[in-house]
Design an enzyme around this catalytic site. Sequence first.
Site, short mmCIF file in Angstrom:
data_model
loop_
_atom_site.label_atom_id
_atom_site.label_comp_id
_atom_site.label_asym_id
_atom_site.label_seq_id
_atom_site.Cartn_x
_atom_site.Cartn_y
_atom_site.Cartn_z
N LYS A 124 0.86 -1.18 0.00
CA LYS A 124 0.00 0.00 0.00
C LYS A 124 0.89 1.22 0.00
O LYS A 124 2.03 1.17 0.47
CB LYS A 124 -0.87 0.02 1.26
CG LYS A 124 -2.14 0.82 1.10
CD LYS A 124 -3.21 -0.01 0.42
CE LYS A 124 -4.43 0.77 0.07
NZ LYS A 124 -5.54 -0.13 -0.27
N ASP A 164 -6.78 4.03 -4.91
CA ASP A 164 -7.47 3.89 -3.62
C ASP A 164 -8.16 5.24 -3.41
O ASP A 164 -8.36 5.98 -4.37
CB ASP A 164 -6.47 3.54 -2.51
CG ASP A 164 -7.16 3.05 -1.24
OD1 ASP A 164 -7.53 1.86 -1.19
OD2 ASP A 164 -7.35 3.84 -0.29
#
Length: 447
Positions: A124, A164
């Site tokens: 991430k 995201d």
Amino acid sequence: MEVKKIMAALEAKHPGEKEYLQAVHEVLESIEEVYNQHPEFEKAKIVERIVEPDRIFTFRVTWIDDQGQVQTNLGYRVQFNSAIGPYKGGLRFHKAVNPSMLKFLGFEQTFKNALTTLPMGGGKGGSDFDPVGKSDSEIMRFCQAFMLELWHNIGPDQDVPAGDVGVGGREIGYMFGMYTKLARQYNTGVLTGKGATWGGSILRPEATGYGALYFAEHMLAKAGKDLKGKTIAVSGFGNVAWGASQKAKELGAKVIAISGPDGVCHVADGLTDEMIDYMLEMRASNRNKVEDMATKFPGKAVFTAGKKAWSIKCDIALPCAFQNELNGDDAKELLANGTWCVAEVSNMGCTPEAIKAFQDAGILFAPGKAVNAGGVATSGLEMTQNAMHLGWAGEEVDQKLHFIMESIHNACVKYGTQPNGKVDYVKGANIAGFMKVAQAMLEQGVI
Ligand code: GLU
């Protein structure tokens, strides 16, 4: 393994990393019993290793705004775990981004990706850059400056970022353009969520929301229910809420609420196709105001400032926005209004208090890492198409997405069925994801 002991050690090592500690605690609680039946895991110290990221890159991102002022942000990439495949996971641009948030997301991603049946590790990244109020040129300059630092550490078989919160097709485009210029190679598989004409998979934009509804269909069917005519409250109006609303409507449900940081829009007759399309414009405007829906569709959407989607009476609640967006009080309100199913579409959308309230009430509840895995799964399908230098038709991608969501549901049922016959989806998802990654780590030795 003793959860309390491990958590105490982690809290001492990473003080104040709230979201990260919350995510780890939830997983460890779920897997404790199964883990302790595997002395080989204990011997290889799998838990102690799996909770720490492989590495984290932190970098400065400097760019110039429309007024000619120099701006400085922080950029990060957390490469969490690569036991079952290259690091894979999105980039989040949001003013609250910090290492704790990205570590929680990378940790969750590791198990989510394991659930998809595809060979992807967990990662991430992102930045504390705030897209709200930024012009398109500012977004482009920031994305280019961000990639200037990140490009060395990513690659199709190394680490594959995607979108995201705050990062969608537009941002991926700007980052991909800069990557290609720097690398002097057309490495299509270095990012996913690309445009359909330059290596993107058909259906990737819709996939998180569609997948969530496919999962919900299975969960409801297992409980002898279906989506037809049911009322749904959705939070957010970004890419995920958009895909979920589209599919919910297509499957015969009615989306009667959407919300934003400014309040909620109640749409008593359900969102129309026109309203769902308008969500895309709302997202692209960078205004971050759900009130815009009520302004555009007066009389149909009624805006209330300061209220959440969870204040509207509904059968099913779909958090689609941010972590911890549904707390214990919200859960009480939903339960009092008769909500009987909550499927987390955002990552860790519900607080532990909310999850406990749903589980105590015996209503259907499923966690983000199972429900929203269709997004990253379709990213995995994009990587496959890129590696083969071809593109599949939408039907083929949709069919594969259906199969993946069904497999995830089956895995939850396999690992989460309780003695009373009910499925604990939190336990099921956590154990299924954990077992796969832990086994791979064990087989690859102490590294
Ligand atoms: N950000 C999405 C997630 O939370 C998608 C990640 C990806 O496609 O790599 O799973």
